[in-house]
Structures are given as structure tokens and as C-alpha cells.
Design a protein around this motif. Sequence first.
Motif, PDB file in Angstrom:
ATOM      1  N   ALA A  45       0.850  -1.192   0.000  1.00 38.81           N
ATOM      2  CA  ALA A  45       0.000   0.000   0.000  1.00 38.81           C
ATOM      3  C   ALA A  45       0.884   1.239   0.000  1.00 38.81           C
ATOM      4  N   ASN A  46       0.268   2.390  -0.205  1.00 36.15           N
ATOM      5  CA  ASN A  46       1.006   3.634  -0.131  1.00 36.15           C
ATOM      6  C   ASN A  46       1.140   4.065   1.328  1.00 36.15           C
ATOM      7  N   TYR A  47       2.255   4.673   1.646  1.00 31.36           N
ATOM      8  CA  TYR A  47       2.508   5.132   3.011  1.00 31.36           C
ATOM      9  C   TYR A  47       2.866   6.608   2.993  1.00 31.36           C
ATOM     10  N   SER A  48       2.829   7.209   4.166  1.00 30.39           N
ATOM     11  CA  SER A  48       3.262   8.588   4.339  1.00 30.39           C
ATOM     12  C   SER A  48       4.698   8.593   4.845  1.00 30.39           C
ATOM     13  N   ALA A  49       5.575   9.303   4.149  1.00 30.50           N
ATOM     14  CA  ALA A  49       6.969   9.373   4.576  1.00 30.50           C
ATOM     15  C   ALA A  49       7.074   9.926   5.993  1.00 30.50           C
ATOM     16  N   ALA A  50       6.177  10.850   6.329  1.00 28.35           N
ATOM     17  CA  ALA A  50       6.212  11.472   7.656  1.00 28.35           C
ATOM     18  C   ALA A  50       5.952  10.462   8.769  1.00 28.35           C
ATOM     19  N   LYS A  51       5.301   9.342   8.419  1.00 25.22           N
ATOM     20  CA  LYS A  51       4.968   8.344   9.432  1.00 25.22           C
ATOM     21  C   LYS A  51       5.972   7.207   9.532  1.00 25.22           C
ATOM     22  N   ILE A  52       6.862   7.092   8.547  1.00 28.24           N
ATOM     23  CA  ILE A  52       7.783   5.958   8.568  1.00 28.24           C
ATOM     24  C   ILE A  52       9.250   6.372   8.633  1.00 28.24           C
ATOM     25  N   LEU A  53       9.529   7.676   8.496  1.00 23.28           N
ATOM     26  CA  LEU A  53      10.909   8.151   8.557  1.00 23.28           C
ATOM     27  C   LEU A  53      11.096   9.117   9.717  1.00 23.28           C
ATOM     28  N   PRO A  54      12.306   9.231  10.244  1.00 23.08           N
ATOM     29  CA  PRO A  54      12.584  10.237  11.274  1.00 23.08           C
ATOM     30  C   PRO A  54      12.281  11.627  10.737  1.00 23.08           C
ATOM     31  N   ALA A  55      11.749  12.490  11.583  1.00 28.33           N
ATOM     32  CA  ALA A  55      11.345  13.833  11.148  1.00 28.33           C
ATOM     33  C   ALA A  55      12.507  14.597  10.524  1.00 28.33           C
TER      34      ALA A  55
END
Length: 417
Positions: free
Chosen positions: A34-44
Amino acid sequence: MLYINLKRALSILAAISMVMVGSAWAETTYEYGANYSAAKILPAQALKGQHYTIRDKVISDGFLLSYTIDSDFGTFTATGNYALQKIISEISIIAQLQEISRTEAFADSVIYAAKSPLRFGEAMLTDPVDTITGVPKGMFSIFQNVAEGITSTSNPAEDNRMKQALQVSSWKRSYCADMGCDVYSSNKVLQQELNRIAWAAAIGGLTVSGATTVASGGAVLAFSLTRTADQLNEVLRSEPPSRLRIINEEKMKAMGVPDALAQKFLDHPAYTPRHQTLIVAALEGLNGVKGRDKYIELCLRAGDEVGANFYQNVAEILRGYHQKSARLTEIVPLLGVAGATASNGRTLVAVAWNLGVFDQGVDQRMEYGSQEFAARGLSNKFDIWTTGGATPRLKEEAQARGFNIVEYVGKSVAITR
């Protein structure tokens, strides 16, 4: 009549079979990428840097994540977390190289290099970037491999041109070893900047000190221990591709890899000399383990750079388990995946994914692997070591089948980006 009845019976059996298969599939619901949000899976702090921004939309195929990175130097795509690390680091290095190219010392070096006997003349002065970056496709790509071809009986002018091209190649390898970047990177912008600075440094006398070129960007994405062993780094620094090929040939021969198979691996278009050197070095670390030739054969399945990265990282996982958990005894590939029996009575399955999901392919491979290993009299108690994570559903289904998933192994074993 008998033929007609038989044909009808087979049709009925086929229909019943389809119903049974459909029922079985209905009972098993699978997950999909599925598509994900980079903001939710990477360090800020990784989402935006001085010269780049990672787009929020991240696409998953069920195992690897694909990122889009907008930068001051163009738009890049990265498939996999380690590829993302690499791109961010390369963007930082590109910025530093461009900063060097704006200095007066660089301008002076280009003028001096233009006077070299490489027949560039005014083209070097009026259009140095295109002139210099044209070299790898011609003389540079040829001469970086032919140091042994320079003899005292050849034309002195040609000797000089060869030596200068070799100097450029050597400078690039040395610089990339110091900066922790891949001299064989497919990043065209990085290669363009490396080429022109290398020419100014190797031929024009430009001095580039480590104090003015400190790379940044990798630390914010600390997925793994990415440091290349000092000894291996020195080999990549000092040896041109032709020598790396010879070194890797000799090592594979010592492992019992047939010559024909070794040549197929070394000629494979998906692998750079760096990929090959890292894979062979990882397999060399599996001293005494049977089936290393089978792993080389498995590597031939790679279709592109993503596949080459996968098999490089899997080889590093195998070495990490061998050195940190339990000594492996034999590599047993199954359906494109590297399995390996271990001295602790378990079987390792090494996979380089970012986020694994419970899809039909994983389900089938776990079922097939369990049955196949049991049929061979091998352990069907499995450890899945992966560079990434796994969904709760996948971990639950794997555990029920006797597969123990160990996530983010790059935190404890060296995985090179």
C-alpha cells in the motif's frame, strides 16, 4: 461414448477442484502493498535537508518502499531504505563538489588541465563540464582498466594520456573511499560532478582536503551499520575494476565456484565491481560453509540494480548470522530465497526487505520451504532475518508456521548501502 463420459468426468473433477481452491483462498485473506506517508515511517529530521525534500507519498510493493526525492540537483527515486540513505548522502556530496567547482582554485586547475595533451584545448575552457563528463564514455572508461597495458615500447604521448586517465580514475576511487560514497554509483549527477573535480584534481593539480568535504546526510537515516570494513574499503580505493575482477575470480575459485559460473556472475550487467566485491567478501566470511557456489548462482536472478542490492544485502545477512548468532553449515536456495542450515539446529532465511506483508507469495514460500526442508531431513525451525520490519499479521502467520522473524538486523550486523 467412453471418451465422451471420460471427458465429462474430467470436466466435473476440474470444476470441483476450482470450487475447492476458491474456498481455500476465501478462507485465507492476504495483505498487499500500500502507499505510506513518509512522515509516518521516517525520522522527522530525515524528511527535509539543506538540498532535498522527500515527497510524502511512499509506494510499497509489499516488501520494498519506493521514495521520490526532490533536490537542488534534480529529482531522484530510491527503491529501498538503503538506497534512500545512499541518495541522501550523494546529494550532500554533490553539493560539496559543486561548491568546490565555484572556487578560484578550481578555475585555475581547469585552465591548467586544458593544456594537457588530451586534445581538449579550448573546449575545456569554454565548456569544461560537458568536455570533462564526456571522458568516462570514451577514454576514461577504457583506460581505467589498462594500467598493465602501458609499455615502454608504445607511443610516449599515448602513454601520457593513459597515465592521466588512470590518475583520474584513481582520484575518484580515493575520494569516494574517504567520503563513504560509491564510485560506481548509477547517480548520473554525482558522476558528472565527480568527473570534473577528479579531472581538475588529478590533471590540474587541484587540492581537495578532507577538512573541506565532510559528508552529511547518512546519520539521519541510521537503518544499519553501513561502514565498510577498512580492509575492504582500501581494496575498493586502490584497485581498478580489472584488478577487482581478478581478485574476485581468485576468491571464488578458492570457494569452489566453477569458473563458468564465476564468469557469468562477473559479466552480469546488474552488478558493479563494488557489488561483486562486497558479495564475494561476505561469502568469503562464510569459511567452511557449503553451497557458496549455489549463492552465486542465485545472484544471477538479479534483473537490475535493485536486485543486485538485494543479493548484496542478503549475503551480508548470511555473514552476520554466521558471525553473531550461529555458524552456518550449508546454503540451500529455495524459490529465489537464500536459506541456510545452521549449527544451532535452525534454518536461516535471509531477506532484504523494508516492510514485509503476508501475501500469497510469502505464504506459499513458507509452506513450500517447511515441506521441502522436512523432506530433505533438514531443520524446519526457521529464523527469518530481515533488514526491515514486518506487519503484525505476517509475524503472527509466520510464528504459527514455525518461522521466527528477526527485524532490522542492520542494527547489529553490517549492511552496506
